[in-house]
Design a protein around this motif. Structure first.
Motif, short mmCIF file in Angstrom:
data_model
loop_
_atom_site.label_atom_id
_atom_site.label_comp_id
_atom_site.label_asym_id
_atom_site.label_seq_id
_atom_site.Cartn_x
_atom_site.Cartn_y
_atom_site.Cartn_z
N GLN A 155 -59.92 -171.78 28.05
CA GLN A 155 -61.31 -171.42 28.33
C GLN A 155 -61.60 -170.01 27.79
O GLN A 155 -62.64 -169.78 27.16
CB GLN A 155 -61.58 -171.46 29.84
CG GLN A 155 -61.74 -172.87 30.41
CD GLN A 155 -60.42 -173.56 30.68
OE1 GLN A 155 -59.35 -173.01 30.41
NE2 GLN A 155 -60.48 -174.77 31.19
N MET A 156 -60.67 -169.11 28.02
CA MET A 156 -60.83 -167.72 27.55
C MET A 156 -60.85 -167.67 26.04
O MET A 156 -61.70 -167.01 25.44
CB MET A 156 -59.67 -166.88 28.11
CG MET A 156 -59.57 -165.47 27.59
SD MET A 156 -58.61 -165.29 26.05
CE MET A 156 -56.96 -165.64 26.59
N ARG A 157 -59.91 -168.36 25.43
CA ARG A 157 -59.79 -168.29 23.99
C ARG A 157 -61.04 -168.83 23.31
O ARG A 157 -61.50 -168.29 22.30
CB ARG A 157 -58.57 -169.10 23.53
CG ARG A 157 -58.34 -169.06 22.04
CD ARG A 157 -57.07 -169.75 21.65
NE ARG A 157 -57.01 -171.09 22.13
CZ ARG A 157 -55.93 -171.86 22.06
NH1 ARG A 157 -54.83 -171.38 21.54
NH2 ARG A 157 -55.93 -173.08 22.50
N ASP A 158 -61.59 -169.89 23.86
CA ASP A 158 -62.79 -170.49 23.28
C ASP A 158 -63.92 -169.46 23.20
O ASP A 158 -64.58 -169.31 22.17
CB ASP A 158 -63.21 -171.67 24.15
CG ASP A 158 -64.35 -172.44 23.53
OD1 ASP A 158 -65.32 -172.75 24.24
OD2 ASP A 158 -64.28 -172.72 22.32
N LYS A 159 -64.11 -168.73 24.27
CA LYS A 159 -65.22 -167.78 24.30
C LYS A 159 -64.89 -166.50 23.54
O LYS A 159 -65.75 -165.93 22.86
CB LYS A 159 -65.59 -167.43 25.76
CG LYS A 159 -66.02 -168.64 26.57
CD LYS A 159 -67.14 -169.40 25.89
CE LYS A 159 -67.41 -170.73 26.55
NZ LYS A 159 -68.32 -171.57 25.75
N LEU A 160 -63.63 -166.07 23.60
CA LEU A 160 -63.26 -164.85 22.88
C LEU A 160 -63.23 -165.08 21.38
O LEU A 160 -63.54 -164.18 20.59
CB LEU A 160 -61.89 -164.35 23.35
CG LEU A 160 -61.93 -163.29 24.46
CD1 LEU A 160 -60.52 -162.77 24.74
CD2 LEU A 160 -62.84 -162.13 24.08
N ASP A 161 -62.83 -166.28 20.96
CA ASP A 161 -62.87 -166.61 19.52
C ASP A 161 -64.28 -166.38 18.98
O ASP A 161 -64.48 -165.79 17.92
CB ASP A 161 -62.50 -168.07 19.28
CG ASP A 161 -61.01 -168.26 19.05
OD1 ASP A 161 -60.55 -169.42 19.07
OD2 ASP A 161 -60.32 -167.24 18.85
N TYR A 162 -65.24 -166.87 19.73
CA TYR A 162 -66.62 -166.73 19.30
C TYR A 162 -67.01 -165.26 19.26
O TYR A 162 -67.62 -164.79 18.30
CB TYR A 162 -67.56 -167.50 20.23
CG TYR A 162 -69.00 -167.42 19.81
CD1 TYR A 162 -69.83 -166.40 20.28
CD2 TYR A 162 -69.54 -168.33 18.92
CE1 TYR A 162 -71.14 -166.31 19.86
CE2 TYR A 162 -70.85 -168.26 18.50
CZ TYR A 162 -71.65 -167.24 18.98
OH TYR A 162 -72.95 -167.14 18.57
N ALA A 163 -66.65 -164.53 20.33
CA ALA A 163 -67.02 -163.12 20.41
C ALA A 163 -66.41 -162.32 19.26
O ALA A 163 -67.08 -161.53 18.59
CB ALA A 163 -66.58 -162.52 21.74
N VAL A 164 -65.14 -162.56 18.98
CA VAL A 164 -64.44 -161.79 17.94
C VAL A 164 -65.05 -162.11 16.57
O VAL A 164 -65.36 -161.20 15.80
CB VAL A 164 -62.93 -162.10 17.96
CG1 VAL A 164 -62.24 -161.53 16.73
CG2 VAL A 164 -62.28 -161.55 19.22
N SER A 165 -65.24 -163.38 16.29
CA SER A 165 -65.79 -163.69 14.97
C SER A 165 -67.25 -163.30 14.87
O SER A 165 -67.73 -162.95 13.79
CB SER A 165 -65.58 -165.16 14.59
OG SER A 165 -65.95 -166.01 15.63
N ASP A 166 -67.96 -163.29 15.99
CA ASP A 166 -69.35 -162.82 15.98
C ASP A 166 -69.41 -161.35 15.62
O ASP A 166 -70.27 -160.91 14.83
CB ASP A 166 -69.96 -163.04 17.36
CG ASP A 166 -71.44 -163.33 17.29
OD1 ASP A 166 -72.14 -163.13 18.30
OD2 ASP A 166 -71.91 -163.75 16.20
#
Lengths: 327, 445
Positions: free
Chosen positions: B402-413
Motif C-alpha cells: 500500500q505504501m509503495r503504491d502511493k510513494l511510487d506515484y509521489a516520487v515519480s511525480d
C-alpha cells in the motif's frame, strides 16, 4: 421420409361409414402399428451443443457469478471470506485510484478505438481497390501482428521506443528532432500503449472491413458512377452507410477490448510513469495480487462489467437507427 | 445423460487412481512439497544437490519440487485452493503481508526445540520482516543490498578516485557531473554520470541516509511525510539531468538502467547486489567495481531478503521444518552463494567463512570469480555493510505494498512532473492511511 416415421393406418381400416351412407376417413390418433409408442428422435447436434454449453457454463458463467458474489465479501485467499454487503462498492466510490484508472482507461479507449476504426477502414479501402496488386500478401502482412503474442509485441516495442538507441528516436535524431523518453514520460507513455495496441489489432479490423466491403453489391457503385459521383462521394454515400453494421461491430468490440488492456501495461510501463498508464484492469490486478484483496478486486471487476455494458448499450443505440435504416 | 454420467464416473475413477499412484510413488515415505521461483538454471541446485542430499539424510521423507512463475500469485491461489506447498521460498517483499494474514506456520517451537537453530547466527536485520505478534514465521536464506556500481575505465578517464565507504552525497554528485562532462571526463561524449530508476525503492536509500524512517514502531502508520523526505527527494532530483532512462532496474524488456551501464555508457549505477553476476556475465568489456552507497547523516542502504516459510496448511510440519532448516543451513547457504552469488547468505557463519570468497559459478549461466582481487572489488563491500549494520528493512511490513503504491506515484511525480515534494508526500501519506485502514479489515483477527 424418415424410416422410423409413424406408418399411416391402412386406408380401409380408417374408413368409417356414416348412418346417411356417406363415408369418412379418420386419422387415428393412435398409430396403427404393432409398436406401443413413437420413438422420438433427438438431433445429434443437441449433444454437441450441450457439451460446449456445459463447458461454457462451468468455466465462464459460474466463475462470473462467483466473481459477482465475491464482490460482497472481504476475502484474501487465506482466511475465510467475510460478508460485508456493499462495503466494497462504498470503498470503490471513495478510492481515488479507481477514478484515476477509469479516467486513464477512457482516455485510452477514445483514442485507440477511433484510431483503429479509421486506420483499419482506410487500409481496407485501399486494399479493396481494383488497381491494388498483392491483396493476399498485404492482408497477410497486416494480419501478422495480430497472431503474435502481445507479450512478445510489448517486448519488441520497448526496444523500438528506447530513448537512447531505439529505432524511433534514432530516426527522429536523423531529422534533427530530439525524441522524448517515450515510456518514461507521463505525457507520452499512454500514447505508446495506444500505438502498440492499435498496431497489434489493426489486422483484425482490416480483415473484418474487407469482408464487409466485399458484401456491398457492385450495382450501387455502378449507379453512383453513372450519376457522376467521385470516388470520395461513393465512399461517403455508398460505402460508409452500407458498412455501418461492420463499423458498429468493430466499435463495440473495440471498446470492450479497451477495457481489458493489461499485457502491454504490465510489460511496458507497470502502470507508470506517475500512474499515467494505470488502466483499470491493471489496477484490478494490483488490488487482487499485490494487496491480496480478492473481494475488492471482484467489485472492481463488476464495475468494469457495468462500464462496458453501459458503453455497449450507448453504442447500440447510436448505431441502431443507422443500421436499421439499411433494411 | 448416460454419456454425462459415464464421464463423471470416469473422472472420479481417474482421481482415485491418481491418488493411489501418488501414494505408491511416495513409497511409504512422507511426501512434502517445496516451491521456488527464479531462473530455470537455479533449479539444478535444488534438484541435483539439495533434495538428493536431504533425502539421503532423511530417508523417510520424499520431496516434490515445484518451480513456479508469477510466484506470489501462484502460492496465494494454491493456498486458496488448500494445496499450498509445505515449504515455500518467499521474499519479504510480498511475504510480510502474507505472514500477517496467516499464510505461514509460526516456527518458534521448532527453532527453540531440540532440532532447533542458532538464531544468533543469522544477520539480525533478516529477522525483522519475519516476526509478527511476537512469533517468527520463516528462516532467512539470503539478503540483497543496494549498492553503487562504478565503471573503472570511465573513472580512470575522468581521473576520479574509485568510490568507497567514505563517499558522501557530495562526492556522488561531483563525480556524476564530472563523468558526464566531456570537458572533464577525458573527452567522452554521451556518457551518463549516474543511473537509477525513479521508483520509491530508488529513493528510499537516500531517505534513510538522511535519517528518515517509513513507519511508526507498529508498522501501521506511515512516517515518511517530513523534511528529511523532502531533502532526500530534492537531492535525488538534483542528481538527475533528465530522465531519458527507463523506469527501473527491473524493467521487463531487459532495458533497465543496468543495460546502459553494462554497455559502458554510464559512470555509475545504483542497483542491487543481484546485478553483479549478471553484469559480469553480460558486460564482457566492462571493468567495474561495487561500493557501498554514499552516506549523508549516516551510511545506509535498503535490503530485502528471501526466506523459507512453512505453510500453515501443512499436514507434515515436522518434516517441513527439517527441510526448511536444511535449506537454510550454513552449508546450503554457502553453496547457494558460491553458485549464484546474487545475494549474500543470511548466516554469519556462512558470510564469515573462507568459502564465501570462492565463487565457483554455475557454468554458462552464472560466471565464476576465481580472482581474489576481482572478488574484493565486486564483493568485499558486502561483509563491510552487514558488519556495520548499514542496511535496513524498516520499510518492510504488512502494508508495504500500500505504501509503495502511493510513494511510487509521489516520487515519480516529483522527479518527472516537478510536483512540490511537500504536497506529493502529504497526498501519499493520506492515501496510504486510507488504504491501510481498508486492508486492516481483511487481516486475521
Amino acid at each position: 421420409m424418415p424410416v422410423d416415421a409413424v406408418p399411416m393406418p391402412a386406408p380401409d381400416a380408417a374408413v368409417r361409414v356414416l348412418p346417411d351412407g356417406s363415408s369418412t376417413s379418420h386419422t387415428s390418433h393412435t398409430p396403427h402399428t404393432s409398436h406401443t409408442s413413437p420413438r422420438r428422435r433427438r438431433s445429434p447436434a443437441a449433444d454437441f451443443v450441450a457439451a460446449a454449453l456445459f463447458l461454457i457454463f462451468l468455466f465462464q458463467v459460474v466463475p462470473c457469478l462467483g466473481g459477482i458474489a465475491l464482490s460482497f465479501f472481504r476475502y484474501d485467499g487465506i482466511n475465510p471470506a467475510q460478508w460485508v454487503g456493499a462495503d466494497n462498492y462504498r470503498r470503490m466510490a471513495a478510492d481515488p485510484t479507481v477514478g484515476a484508472s477509469l479516467s486513464a482507461t477512457l482516455k485510452y479507449a477514445v483514442t485507440a478505438v477511433p484510431l483503429s476504426l479509421v486506420a483499419g477502414l482506410l487500409i481496407a479501402l485501399v486494399l479493396d481497390e481494383k488497381w491494388f496488386r498483392g491483396k493476399t500478401l498485404a492482408r497477410t502482412i497486416f494480419f501478422m501482428p495480430n497472431v503474435i503474442s502481445l507479450v512478445a509485441v510489448a517486448f519488441v516495442w520497448e526496444w523500438l521506443l528506447n530513448p537512447k538507441f531505439g529505432i524511433i528516436n534514432t530516426l527522429l535524431k536523423g531529422v534533427g528532432v530530439q525524441g522524448p523518453a517515450w515510456l518514461s514520460d507521463p505525457h507520452t507513455a499512454l500514447l505508446c500503449i495506444v500505438l502498440v495496441q492499435v498496431w497489434h489489432g489493426l489486422g483484425f479490423s482490416v480483415i473484418v472491413y474487407l469482408a464487409g466491403l466485399q458484401g456491398i453489391p457492385e450495382v450501387y457503385y455502378e449507379a453512383a458512377r453513372i450519376d457522376g459521383a467521385s470516388r470520395w462521394q461513393q465512399v461517403k454515400a455508398v460505402t460508409l452507410p452500407l458498412l455501418m453494421p461492420t463499423i458498429m461491430f468493430l466499435s463495440i468490440m473495440g471498446f470492450i477490448g479497451a477495457f481489458q488492456v493489461f499485457q502491454t501495461v504490465f510489460m511496458m510501463t507497470g502502470g507508470g510513469p506517475a500512474d499515467s498508464t494505470r488502466l483499470i484492469v491493471f489496477y484490478l490486478w494490483q488490488v487482487a495480487f499485490d494487496r491480496v484483496e480478492l473481494g475488492y478486486a471482484s467489485a472492481i471487476a463488476v464495475l468494469i462489467f457495468a462500464a462496458v455494458m453501459a458503453l455497449t448499450l450507448i453504442q447500440w443505440r447510436f448505431f441502431r437507427d443507422r443500421v436499421e435504416a439499411l433494411t | 445423460m448416460r454419456a454425462l454420467a459415464a464421464t463423471i464416473i470416469a473422472l472420479v475413477l481417474l482421481s482415485g487412481a491418481n491418488a493411489l499412484w501418488q501414494r505408491q510413488r511416495a513409497g511409504g515415505r512422507v511426501e512434502i512439497e517445496m516451491s521456488v521461483w527464479g531462473m530455470p538454471f537455479e533449479n539444478a541446485l535444488y534438484l541435483k544437490e539439495y533434495i538428493p542430499e536431504f533425502e539421503r539424510q532423511n530417508p523417510g521423507i520424499k520431496v516434490r519440487f515445484h518451480h513456479l512463475d508469477n510466484y506470489a500469485s501462484r502460492i496465494l491461489m494454491l493456498r486458496a485452493g488448500g494445496i499450498a506447498p509445505d515449504v515455500m521460498r518467499q521474499n519479504v517483499d510480498f511475504g510480510a503481508q502474507l505472514i500477517r494474514r496467516g499464510m505461514n506456520l509460526p516456527l518458534d517451537r521448532f527453532m527453540d526445540g531440540p532440532d532447533g537453530i542458532d538464531r544468533g547466527d543469522f544477520i539480525p536485520v533478516t529477522w525483522e520482516a519475519l516476526r509478527s505478534g511476537g512469533k517468527t514465521y520463516g528462516i532467512p536464506q539470503d539478503i540483497n543490498i543496494r549498492a553503487l556500481f562504478y565503471n573503472k575505465d570511465l573513472f580512470d578517464s575522468a581521473k576520479i578516485p574509485y568510490p568507497d565507504e567514505r563517499w558522501t552525497w557530495k562526492e556522488l554528485k561531483d563525480a556524476a557531473e564530472r563523468l558526464a562532462d566531456p570537458a572533464r571526463n577525458g573527452g567522452k561524449q554521451g556518457i551518463v554520470g549516474l543511473l537509477a530508476g525513479f521508483h520509491c525503492f530508488d529513493w528510499l536509500p537516500f531517505y534513510y541516509e538522511a535519517g528518515g524512517r517509513v513507519w511508526d514502531s507498529g508498522k501501521s502508520i506511515p512516517a515518511f511525510n517530513n523534511e528529511k523526505a523532502v531533502e532526500s527527494l530534492l537531492y535525488l532530483k538534483s542528481l538527475s539531468k533528465d530522465f531519458l532512462m527507463s523506469q527501473s532496474s527491473s524493467e521487463r524488456g531487459g532495458l533497465g538502467p543496468y543495460t546502459f551501464f553494462q554497455n559502458g555508457q554510464a559512470g555509475m549505477l545504483i542497483d542491487g547486489s543481484w546485478r553483479t553476476p549478471q553484469l559480469k556475465k553480460d558486460g564482457k568489456r566492462l571493468r567495474f567495481g561495487v561500493a557501498p552507497l554514499p552516506r549523508d547523516q549516516k551510511a545506509m542502504s535498503i535490503s530485502t531478503s528471501c526466506y523459507w516459510g512453512i505453510s500453515a496448511q501443512t499436514r507434515h510440519p515436522a518434516e517441513a521444518w527439517k527441510l526448511a532448516k536444511f535449506l537454510s543451513s550454513r552449508e546450503a547457504l554457502i553453496r547457494y552463494w558460491q553458485t549464484l552469488w546474487v545475494a549474500p547468505p543470511a548466516r554469519w557463519s556462512s558470510l564469515r567463512s573462507s568459502e564465501f570468497q570462492h565463487i565457483t559459478g554455475a557454468g554458462r549461466d552464472s560466471p565464476a570469480l576465481p580472482d581474489p582481487a576481482e572478488f574484493r572489488e565486486k564483493c568485499a563491500w558486502i561483509p563491510s555493510v552487514l558488519e556495520h549494520d548499514w542496511t535496513t528493512m524498516e520499510f518492510v511490513g504488512p502494508f508495504t505494498n500500500q505504501m509503495r503504491d502511493k510513494l511510487d506515484y509521489a516520487v515519480s511525480d516529483v522527479l518527472l512532473r516537478n510536483a512540490d515534494p511537500h504536497a506529493a508526500l502529504t497526498k501519499a501519506e493520506r492515501e496510504t492511511i486510507q488504504q491501510i485502514h481498508e486492508a486492516e479489515k481483511t487481516f486475521a483477527r
